[in-house]
Design a protein around this motif. Structure first.
Motif, PDB file in Angstrom:
ATOM      1  N   THR A 204       0.593  -1.254  -0.003  1.00 21.30           N
ATOM      2  CA  THR A 204      -0.189  -0.167   0.187  1.00 21.30           C
ATOM      3  C   THR A 204       1.135   1.187   0.078  1.00 21.30           C
ATOM      4  O   THR A 204       0.408   2.360  -0.384  1.00 21.30           O
ATOM      5  N   ARG A 205       2.145   1.374   0.599  1.00 22.70           N
ATOM      6  CA  ARG A 205       3.048   2.502   0.383  1.00 22.70           C
ATOM      7  C   ARG A 205       3.685   2.599  -0.889  1.00 22.70           C
ATOM      8  O   ARG A 205       3.997   3.650  -1.274  1.00 22.70           O
ATOM      9  N   ARG A 206       3.788   1.366  -1.558  1.00 22.64           N
ATOM     10  CA  ARG A 206       4.437   1.362  -2.873  1.00 22.64           C
ATOM     11  C   ARG A 206       3.752   1.966  -4.017  1.00 22.64           C
ATOM     12  O   ARG A 206       4.232   2.370  -4.893  1.00 22.64           O
ATOM     13  N   TRP A 207       2.523   1.420  -4.038  1.00 20.58           N
ATOM     14  CA  TRP A 207       1.565   1.591  -5.238  1.00 20.58           C
ATOM     15  C   TRP A 207       0.272   2.469  -4.928  1.00 20.58           C
ATOM     16  O   TRP A 207      -0.494   1.998  -3.995  1.00 20.58           O
ATOM     17  N   ARG A 208       0.117   3.764  -5.434  1.00 19.93           N
ATOM     18  CA  ARG A 208      -1.037   4.399  -5.122  1.00 19.93           C
ATOM     19  C   ARG A 208      -2.289   3.934  -5.281  1.00 19.93           C
ATOM     20  O   ARG A 208      -3.240   3.813  -4.562  1.00 19.93           O
ATOM     21  N   ALA A 209      -2.589   2.949  -6.267  1.00 25.96           N
ATOM     22  CA  ALA A 209      -3.536   2.120  -6.606  1.00 25.96           C
ATOM     23  C   ALA A 209      -4.046   1.234  -5.506  1.00 25.96           C
ATOM     24  O   ALA A 209      -5.085   1.100  -5.153  1.00 25.96           O
ATOM     25  N   ALA A 210      -3.056   0.709  -4.974  1.00 26.72           N
ATOM     26  CA  ALA A 210      -3.357  -0.479  -3.961  1.00 26.72           C
ATOM     27  C   ALA A 210      -3.836   0.294  -2.695  1.00 26.72           C
ATOM     28  O   ALA A 210      -4.569  -0.103  -1.975  1.00 26.72           O
TER      29      ALA A 210
ATOM     30  N   LEU B 296      -5.312   3.111  -2.460  1.00 28.76           N
ATOM     31  CA  LEU B 296      -6.699   3.573  -2.644  1.00 28.76           C
ATOM     32  C   LEU B 296      -7.711   2.547  -2.556  1.00 28.76           C
ATOM     33  O   LEU B 296      -8.716   2.567  -2.064  1.00 28.76           O
ATOM     34  N   ALA B 297      -7.349   1.262  -2.907  1.00 25.72           N
ATOM     35  CA  ALA B 297      -8.125  -0.194  -3.041  1.00 25.72           C
ATOM     36  C   ALA B 297      -8.325  -0.239  -1.493  1.00 25.72           C
ATOM     37  O   ALA B 297      -9.334  -0.793  -1.017  1.00 25.72           O
ATOM     38  N   PHE B 298      -7.429  -0.352  -0.740  1.00 29.55           N
ATOM     39  CA  PHE B 298      -7.366  -0.837   0.761  1.00 29.55           C
ATOM     40  C   PHE B 298      -7.861   0.252   1.491  1.00 29.55           C
ATOM     41  O   PHE B 298      -8.605  -0.129   2.676  1.00 29.55           O
ATOM     42  N   PHE B 299      -7.655   1.338   1.340  1.00 29.09           N
ATOM     43  CA  PHE B 299      -8.155   2.511   2.206  1.00 29.09           C
ATOM     44  C   PHE B 299      -9.222   3.350   2.053  1.00 29.09           C
ATOM     45  O   PHE B 299      -9.689   4.236   2.514  1.00 29.09           O
ATOM     46  N   VAL B 300      -9.867   3.284   0.672  1.00 30.04           N
ATOM     47  CA  VAL B 300     -11.192   3.803   0.340  1.00 30.04           C
ATOM     48  C   VAL B 300     -12.124   2.577  -0.199  1.00 30.04           C
ATOM     49  O   VAL B 300     -13.127   2.830   0.384  1.00 30.04           O
ATOM     50  N   LEU B 301     -11.909   1.871  -1.147  1.00 29.10           N
ATOM     51  CA  LEU B 301     -12.959   1.129  -1.688  1.00 29.10           C
ATOM     52  C   LEU B 301     -13.293   0.046  -0.739  1.00 29.10           C
ATOM     53  O   LEU B 301     -14.368  -0.252  -0.360  1.00 29.10           O
ATOM     54  N   LEU B 302     -12.178  -0.655   0.170  1.00 31.73           N
ATOM     55  CA  LEU B 302     -12.494  -1.684   1.211  1.00 31.73           C
ATOM     56  C   LEU B 302     -13.299  -1.208   2.076  1.00 31.73           C
ATOM     57  O   LEU B 302     -14.395  -1.937   2.533  1.00 31.73           O
ATOM     58  N   PRO B 303     -12.983  -0.058   2.932  1.00 36.94           N
ATOM     59  CA  PRO B 303     -13.562   0.290   3.969  1.00 36.94           C
ATOM     60  C   PRO B 303     -15.025   0.664   3.463  1.00 36.94           C
ATOM     61  O   PRO B 303     -15.978   0.500   4.463  1.00 36.94           O
ATOM     62  N   LEU B 304     -15.450   1.274   2.310  1.00 35.89           N
ATOM     63  CA  LEU B 304     -16.565   1.294   2.060  1.00 35.89           C
ATOM     64  C   LEU B 304     -17.524   0.126   1.805  1.00 35.89           C
ATOM     65  O   LEU B 304     -18.769   0.243   2.015  1.00 35.89           O
ATOM     66  N   VAL B 305     -17.020  -0.850   1.400  1.00 44.24           N
ATOM     67  CA  VAL B 305     -17.541  -2.110   1.339  1.00 44.24           C
ATOM     68  C   VAL B 305     -18.045  -2.794   2.660  1.00 44.24           C
ATOM     69  O   VAL B 305     -19.041  -3.090   3.025  1.00 44.24           O
TER      70      VAL B 305
ATOM     71  N   GLY C  82      -5.016  10.982   4.448  1.00 40.87           N
ATOM     72  CA  GLY C  82      -4.468  12.233   4.732  1.00 40.87           C
ATOM     73  C   GLY C  82      -2.715  12.239   4.448  1.00 40.87           C
ATOM     74  O   GLY C  82      -2.471  13.190   3.646  1.00 40.87           O
ATOM     75  N   PHE C  83      -2.364  11.424   4.700  1.00 41.63           N
ATOM     76  CA  PHE C  83      -0.910  11.313   4.331  1.00 41.63           C
ATOM     77  C   PHE C  83      -0.689  10.874   2.894  1.00 41.63           C
ATOM     78  O   PHE C  83       0.290  11.445   2.314  1.00 41.63           O
ATOM     79  N   MET C  84      -1.602  10.079   2.232  1.00 40.02           N
ATOM     80  CA  MET C  84      -1.529  10.029   0.700  1.00 40.02           C
ATOM     81  C   MET C  84      -1.486  11.303   0.143  1.00 40.02           C
ATOM     82  O   MET C  84      -0.927  11.614  -0.702  1.00 40.02           O
ATOM     83  N   ALA C  85      -2.524  12.102   0.593  1.00 38.01           N
ATOM     84  CA  ALA C  85      -2.760  13.527  -0.077  1.00 38.01           C
ATOM     85  C   ALA C  85      -1.470  14.424   0.130  1.00 38.01           C
ATOM     86  O   ALA C  85      -1.064  14.904  -0.994  1.00 38.01           O
ATOM     87  N   LEU C  86      -0.738  14.156   1.083  1.00 38.98           N
ATOM     88  CA  LEU C  86       0.534  15.058   1.227  1.00 38.98           C
ATOM     89  C   LEU C  86       1.599  14.356   0.297  1.00 38.98           C
ATOM     90  O   LEU C  86       2.282  14.875  -0.198  1.00 38.98           O
TER      91      LEU C  86
END
Length: 319
Positions: free
Chosen positions: A29-35, A37-46, A80-84
Protein backbone atom coordinates in the motif's frame (compact mmCIF):
# COMPACT_ATOMS: atom_id res chain seq x y z
CA UNK A 1 2.98 -17.49 31.76
CA UNK A 2 3.33 -13.93 33.05
CA UNK A 3 1.59 -11.90 30.33
CA UNK A 4 -0.50 -14.57 28.64
CA UNK A 5 -1.92 -17.99 29.18
CA UNK A 6 -0.19 -20.83 27.33
CA UNK A 7 0.79 -20.06 23.72
CA UNK A 8 0.50 -23.22 21.58
CA UNK A 9 2.73 -23.63 18.56
CA UNK A 10 -0.07 -22.94 16.07
CA UNK A 11 -0.89 -19.62 17.78
CA UNK A 12 2.78 -18.66 17.72
CA UNK A 13 2.87 -19.56 14.01
CA UNK A 14 -0.26 -17.51 13.35
CA UNK A 15 1.32 -14.58 15.19
CA UNK A 16 4.18 -14.74 12.69
CA UNK A 17 1.69 -14.93 9.80
CA UNK A 18 -0.15 -11.84 11.08
CA UNK A 19 3.14 -9.98 11.50
CA UNK A 20 4.35 -10.90 8.01
CA UNK A 21 0.95 -10.13 6.49
CA UNK A 22 0.82 -6.64 7.99
CA UNK A 23 4.39 -5.85 6.96
CA UNK A 24 3.72 -7.16 3.45
CA UNK A 25 0.46 -5.25 2.97
CA UNK A 26 2.08 -2.11 4.31
CA UNK A 27 4.79 -2.45 1.68
CA UNK A 28 2.18 -2.94 -1.05
CA UNK A 29 0.00 0.00 0.00
CA UNK A 30 2.91 2.41 0.43
CA UNK A 31 4.61 1.54 -2.86
CA UNK A 32 1.57 1.71 -5.18
CA UNK A 33 -1.04 4.45 -5.07
CA UNK A 34 -3.73 2.24 -6.61
CA UNK A 35 -3.24 -0.35 -3.87
CA UNK A 36 -3.54 2.36 -1.22
CA UNK A 37 -6.80 3.60 -2.70
CA UNK A 38 -8.16 0.06 -2.97
CA UNK A 39 -7.37 -0.82 0.64
CA UNK A 40 -8.11 2.53 2.29
CA UNK A 41 -11.08 3.79 0.24
CA UNK A 42 -12.86 1.01 -1.64
CA UNK A 43 -12.49 -1.77 0.94
CA UNK A 44 -13.68 0.34 3.92
CA UNK A 45 -16.75 1.45 1.94
CA UNK A 46 -17.70 -2.17 1.27
CA UNK A 47 -17.04 -3.22 4.87
CA UNK A 48 -18.95 -0.25 6.32
CA UNK A 49 -22.07 -1.02 4.29
CA UNK A 50 -22.11 -4.81 4.17
CA UNK A 51 -19.95 -6.28 6.94
CA UNK A 52 -19.25 -4.21 10.05
CA UNK A 53 -22.91 -3.53 10.95
CA UNK A 54 -23.25 -7.30 11.40
CA UNK A 55 -19.88 -8.15 12.96
CA UNK A 56 -19.09 -5.08 15.08
CA UNK A 57 -22.46 -4.37 16.64
CA UNK A 58 -23.53 -4.22 20.28
CA UNK A 59 -22.13 -7.08 22.34
CA UNK A 60 -19.18 -7.68 20.03
CA UNK A 61 -15.67 -7.26 21.41
CA UNK A 62 -15.10 -4.74 18.60
CA UNK A 63 -18.47 -3.02 18.88
CA UNK A 64 -17.41 -0.24 21.27
CA UNK A 65 -17.16 3.43 20.36
CA UNK A 66 -13.40 3.13 20.60
CA UNK A 67 -13.07 0.55 17.82
CA UNK A 68 -15.34 2.48 15.45
CA UNK A 69 -13.51 5.75 16.09
CA UNK A 70 -10.13 4.04 15.84
CA UNK A 71 -10.75 2.43 12.46
CA UNK A 72 -11.98 5.64 10.86
CA UNK A 73 -9.28 7.82 12.41
CA UNK A 74 -6.63 5.36 11.19
CA UNK A 75 -8.15 5.47 7.70
CA UNK A 76 -8.26 9.27 7.85
CA UNK A 77 -4.56 9.21 8.64
CA UNK A 78 -3.80 6.95 5.68
CA UNK A 79 -5.76 9.15 3.26
CA UNK A 80 -4.37 12.39 4.67
CA UNK A 81 -0.83 11.11 4.37
CA UNK A 82 -1.52 9.99 0.78
CA UNK A 83 -2.75 13.49 -0.02
CA UNK A 84 0.52 14.94 1.25
CA UNK A 85 2.62 12.30 -0.49
CA UNK A 86 1.06 12.56 -3.94
CA UNK A 87 0.33 16.31 -4.08
CA UNK A 88 3.61 18.26 -3.77
CA UNK A 89 1.87 21.63 -3.63
CA UNK A 90 -0.06 20.52 -0.55
CA UNK A 91 3.03 19.06 1.11
CA UNK A 92 4.77 22.40 0.60
CA UNK A 93 2.27 24.19 2.83
CA UNK A 94 3.22 24.56 6.48
CA UNK A 95 -0.41 24.43 7.61
CA UNK A 96 -0.90 21.07 5.87
CA UNK A 97 1.94 19.57 7.90
CA UNK A 98 -0.09 20.11 11.05
CA UNK A 99 -2.27 17.16 9.99
CA UNK A 100 0.19 14.31 10.77
CA UNK A 101 0.86 15.36 14.39
CA UNK A 102 -2.82 16.24 14.87
CA UNK A 103 -4.11 12.82 13.77
CA UNK A 104 -1.40 11.10 15.82
CA UNK A 105 -2.32 13.15 18.89
CA UNK A 106 -6.00 12.34 18.34
CA UNK A 107 -5.29 8.61 18.23
CA UNK A 108 -3.23 8.78 21.42
CA UNK A 109 -5.91 10.89 23.14
CA UNK A 110 -8.61 8.34 22.23
CA UNK A 111 -6.65 5.59 23.96
CA UNK A 112 -5.86 7.75 26.99
CA UNK A 113 -9.57 8.48 27.48
CA UNK A 114 -10.38 4.78 27.19
CA UNK A 115 -7.61 3.83 29.67
CA UNK A 116 -9.02 6.24 32.25
CA UNK A 117 -12.52 4.91 31.54
CA UNK A 118 -11.42 1.30 32.08
CA UNK A 119 -9.62 2.29 35.28
CA UNK A 120 -12.97 2.89 36.96
CA UNK A 121 -14.51 -0.42 35.88
CA UNK A 122 -15.01 -3.38 38.20
CA UNK A 123 -13.44 -6.72 37.33
CA UNK A 124 -15.53 -8.66 34.84
CA UNK A 125 -16.91 -8.61 31.30
CA UNK A 126 -17.37 -5.17 29.74
CA UNK A 127 -18.22 -4.59 26.08
CA UNK A 128 -17.49 -8.24 25.32
CA UNK A 129 -14.00 -8.16 26.89
CA UNK A 130 -12.78 -9.27 30.34
CA UNK A 131 -11.27 -6.26 32.11
CA UNK A 132 -9.64 -5.48 35.44
CA UNK A 133 -9.61 -1.76 36.14
CA UNK A 134 -6.99 -0.40 38.50
CA UNK A 135 -4.13 1.99 39.17
CA UNK A 136 -2.28 0.64 36.12
CA UNK A 137 -4.85 2.27 33.83
CA UNK A 138 -4.21 5.68 35.35
CA UNK A 139 -0.44 5.15 35.24
CA UNK A 140 -0.59 4.31 31.57
CA UNK A 141 -3.03 7.12 30.85
CA UNK A 142 -0.44 9.55 32.24
CA UNK A 143 2.23 7.85 30.10
CA UNK A 144 0.02 8.41 27.06
CA UNK A 145 -0.31 12.11 27.85
CA UNK A 146 3.48 12.38 28.14
CA UNK A 147 3.86 10.55 24.83
CA UNK A 148 1.44 13.00 23.23
CA UNK A 149 3.17 16.14 24.50
CA UNK A 150 6.58 14.92 23.31
CA UNK A 151 5.47 14.81 19.67
CA UNK A 152 7.93 17.20 18.04
CA UNK A 153 9.57 18.33 14.83
CA UNK A 154 6.47 18.19 12.62
CA UNK A 155 7.59 21.26 10.61
CA UNK A 156 10.46 19.14 9.28
CA UNK A 157 8.21 16.57 7.61
CA UNK A 158 8.95 16.15 3.91
CA UNK A 159 8.21 13.73 1.08
CA UNK A 160 11.05 11.33 0.32
CA UNK A 161 12.76 11.14 -3.03
CA UNK A 162 12.19 7.42 -3.62
CA UNK A 163 9.51 6.18 -6.04
CA UNK A 164 7.19 5.30 -3.15
CA UNK A 165 7.06 9.00 -2.10
CA UNK A 166 7.03 8.21 1.60
CA UNK A 167 6.15 10.78 4.25
CA UNK A 168 9.39 11.27 6.18
CA UNK A 169 9.44 12.67 9.72
CA UNK A 170 13.15 12.69 10.67
CA UNK A 171 12.66 14.09 14.18
CA UNK A 172 10.53 11.08 15.17
CA UNK A 173 13.44 8.93 16.33
CA UNK A 174 13.78 5.49 17.85
CA UNK A 175 13.49 6.51 21.52
CA UNK A 176 10.09 8.14 20.98
CA UNK A 177 8.91 5.17 18.92
CA UNK A 178 9.95 2.68 21.61
CA UNK A 179 8.21 4.76 24.29
CA UNK A 180 5.09 4.82 22.10
CA UNK A 181 5.26 1.05 21.59
CA UNK A 182 5.52 0.40 25.34
CA UNK A 183 2.66 2.78 26.05
CA UNK A 184 0.41 1.39 23.32
CA UNK A 185 1.08 -2.22 24.26
CA UNK A 186 0.23 -1.39 27.87
CA UNK A 187 -2.98 0.31 26.71
CA UNK A 188 -4.10 -2.71 24.67
CA UNK A 189 -3.09 -5.06 27.50
CA UNK A 190 -5.02 -2.95 30.02
CA UNK A 191 -8.17 -2.30 28.00
CA UNK A 192 -8.54 -5.31 25.67
CA UNK A 193 -6.11 -7.79 27.18
CA UNK A 194 -7.39 -10.82 25.31
CA UNK A 195 -6.63 -9.03 22.02
CA UNK A 196 -3.13 -7.96 22.99
CA UNK A 197 -1.20 -10.98 21.73
CA UNK A 198 -2.00 -9.83 18.19
CA UNK A 199 -3.37 -6.26 18.48
CA UNK A 200 -0.60 -5.30 20.90
CA UNK A 201 2.59 -7.18 20.14
CA UNK A 202 2.24 -8.20 16.47
CA UNK A 203 0.61 -4.96 15.35
CA UNK A 204 3.19 -2.70 17.00
CA UNK A 205 6.14 -4.72 15.77
CA UNK A 206 4.70 -4.68 12.23
CA UNK A 207 5.23 -0.92 11.98
CA UNK A 208 8.42 -0.76 14.05
CA UNK A 209 10.35 -3.21 11.84
CA UNK A 210 9.75 -1.14 8.66
CA UNK A 211 10.60 2.08 10.51
CA UNK A 212 13.93 0.71 11.71
CA UNK A 213 15.01 -1.32 8.66
CA UNK A 214 12.80 -1.03 5.54
CA UNK A 215 12.00 2.69 5.28
CA UNK A 216 13.52 4.77 8.04
CA UNK A 217 11.85 8.00 9.02
CA UNK A 218 8.38 6.88 7.91
CA UNK A 219 7.16 5.35 11.19
CA UNK A 220 3.89 7.30 11.33
CA UNK A 221 2.99 6.26 7.80
CA UNK A 222 3.77 2.61 8.65
CA UNK A 223 1.73 2.90 11.83
CA UNK A 224 -1.33 4.34 10.07
CA UNK A 225 -1.28 1.66 7.37
CA UNK A 226 -0.82 -1.33 9.67
CA UNK A 227 -3.33 -0.02 12.21
CA UNK A 228 -6.00 0.58 9.56
CA UNK A 229 -5.41 -2.86 8.03
CA UNK A 230 -5.62 -4.60 11.41
CA UNK A 231 -8.69 -2.69 12.58
CA UNK A 232 -10.56 -3.47 9.37
CA UNK A 233 -9.74 -7.15 9.76
CA UNK A 234 -10.54 -7.48 13.45
CA UNK A 235 -13.85 -5.60 13.08
CA UNK A 236 -14.81 -7.96 10.27
CA UNK A 237 -13.62 -11.12 12.09
CA UNK A 238 -13.73 -10.29 15.83
CA UNK A 239 -13.76 -13.96 16.84
CA UNK A 240 -10.21 -14.35 15.53
CA UNK A 241 -8.79 -12.74 18.67
CA UNK A 242 -11.45 -13.92 21.12
CA UNK A 243 -12.61 -17.46 20.44
CA UNK A 244 -10.85 -18.90 17.40
CA UNK A 245 -8.35 -21.74 17.55
CA UNK A 246 -5.57 -19.15 17.35
CA UNK A 247 -6.81 -16.86 20.14
CA UNK A 248 -4.43 -16.34 23.07
CA UNK A 249 -5.91 -15.09 26.33
CA UNK A 250 -4.30 -12.59 28.67
CA UNK A 251 -3.21 -13.90 32.08
CA UNK A 252 -5.32 -11.13 33.64
CA UNK A 253 -2.66 -10.85 36.31
CA UNK A 254 -2.64 -7.57 38.29
CA UNK A 255 1.14 -7.95 38.57
CA UNK A 256 1.46 -8.12 34.78
CA UNK A 257 -0.91 -5.18 34.30
CA UNK A 258 1.08 -3.10 36.76
CA UNK A 259 4.43 -4.10 35.24
CA UNK A 260 3.63 -3.18 31.64
CA UNK A 261 2.13 0.14 32.74
CA UNK A 262 5.12 0.92 34.97
CA UNK A 263 7.51 0.27 32.06
CA UNK A 264 5.38 2.47 29.82
CA UNK A 265 5.38 5.32 32.33
CA UNK A 266 9.12 5.04 33.02
CA UNK A 267 9.99 5.10 29.30
CA UNK A 268 7.84 8.12 28.59
CA UNK A 269 9.17 10.02 31.61
CA UNK A 270 12.68 9.32 30.27
CA UNK A 271 11.74 10.76 26.86
CA UNK A 272 10.31 13.87 28.52
CA UNK A 273 13.51 14.37 30.53
CA UNK A 274 15.71 13.92 27.46
CA UNK A 275 13.54 16.22 25.36
CA UNK A 276 13.51 18.98 27.98
CA UNK A 277 17.29 18.66 28.30
CA UNK A 278 17.63 19.03 24.52
CA UNK A 279 15.27 22.02 24.41
CA UNK A 280 17.25 23.82 27.10
CA UNK A 281 20.70 23.01 25.73
CA UNK A 282 19.88 23.62 22.06
CA UNK A 283 17.46 26.51 22.72
CA UNK A 284 14.76 25.13 20.44
CA UNK A 285 11.03 25.68 20.70
CA UNK A 286 8.98 22.53 19.96
CA UNK A 287 5.71 24.51 20.09
CA UNK A 288 6.60 26.03 16.70
CA UNK A 289 7.25 22.60 15.21
CA UNK A 290 11.00 23.16 15.34
CA UNK A 291 13.11 20.05 15.02
CA UNK A 292 14.92 19.11 18.20
CA UNK A 293 17.27 16.35 17.14
CA UNK A 294 19.07 17.65 14.06
CA UNK A 295 22.37 17.07 15.83
CA UNK A 296 21.84 13.31 16.18
CA UNK A 297 23.37 10.93 13.62
CA UNK A 298 20.09 9.00 13.29
CA UNK A 299 18.34 12.18 12.18
CA UNK A 300 21.10 13.05 9.73
CA UNK A 301 21.07 9.54 8.25
CA UNK A 302 17.37 9.79 7.41
CA UNK A 303 17.67 13.28 5.91
CA UNK A 304 20.67 12.39 3.77
CA UNK A 305 18.96 9.25 2.46
CA UNK A 306 15.51 10.71 1.77
CA UNK A 307 15.50 14.47 1.22
CA UNK A 308 15.25 15.45 -2.46
CA UNK A 309 18.63 16.68 -3.65
CA UNK A 310 17.29 20.02 -4.86
CA UNK A 311 15.76 20.82 -1.46
CA UNK A 312 18.10 22.37 1.06
CA UNK A 313 15.52 23.11 3.74
CA UNK A 314 12.37 21.26 4.85
CA UNK A 315 9.41 21.67 2.54
CA UNK A 316 7.62 23.12 5.54
CA UNK A 317 9.58 26.35 5.01
CA UNK A 318 7.45 27.12 1.98
CA UNK A 319 3.96 28.51 2.61
Amino acid sequence: MFLFESIPWYSALMWCVVLAGLIGLNEVTRRWRAAGLAFFVLLPLVLTIFVWPNTAGAGSSTGTWFHWVKVYSALAGCLGFMALRYHPNLAAKRWALVFPPAILALNIAEAVIRDFQVGGMTEGMHDGVYMIGGAWNYMNGIAGILNLVTICGWAGIFIGRSKSKDMIWPDMLWFWVIAYDLWNFAYVYNAVGDHSFYAGAALLISCTIPAFWLKKGAWLQHRAHTLALWMMFTMAVPTFVTSSTFAVQSSHSPAALFTVSALSLAANVAVVVYQVRTIVRKRRNPLTGAELFEHLPQYQEVVEAERPQAVQTPVAAAV
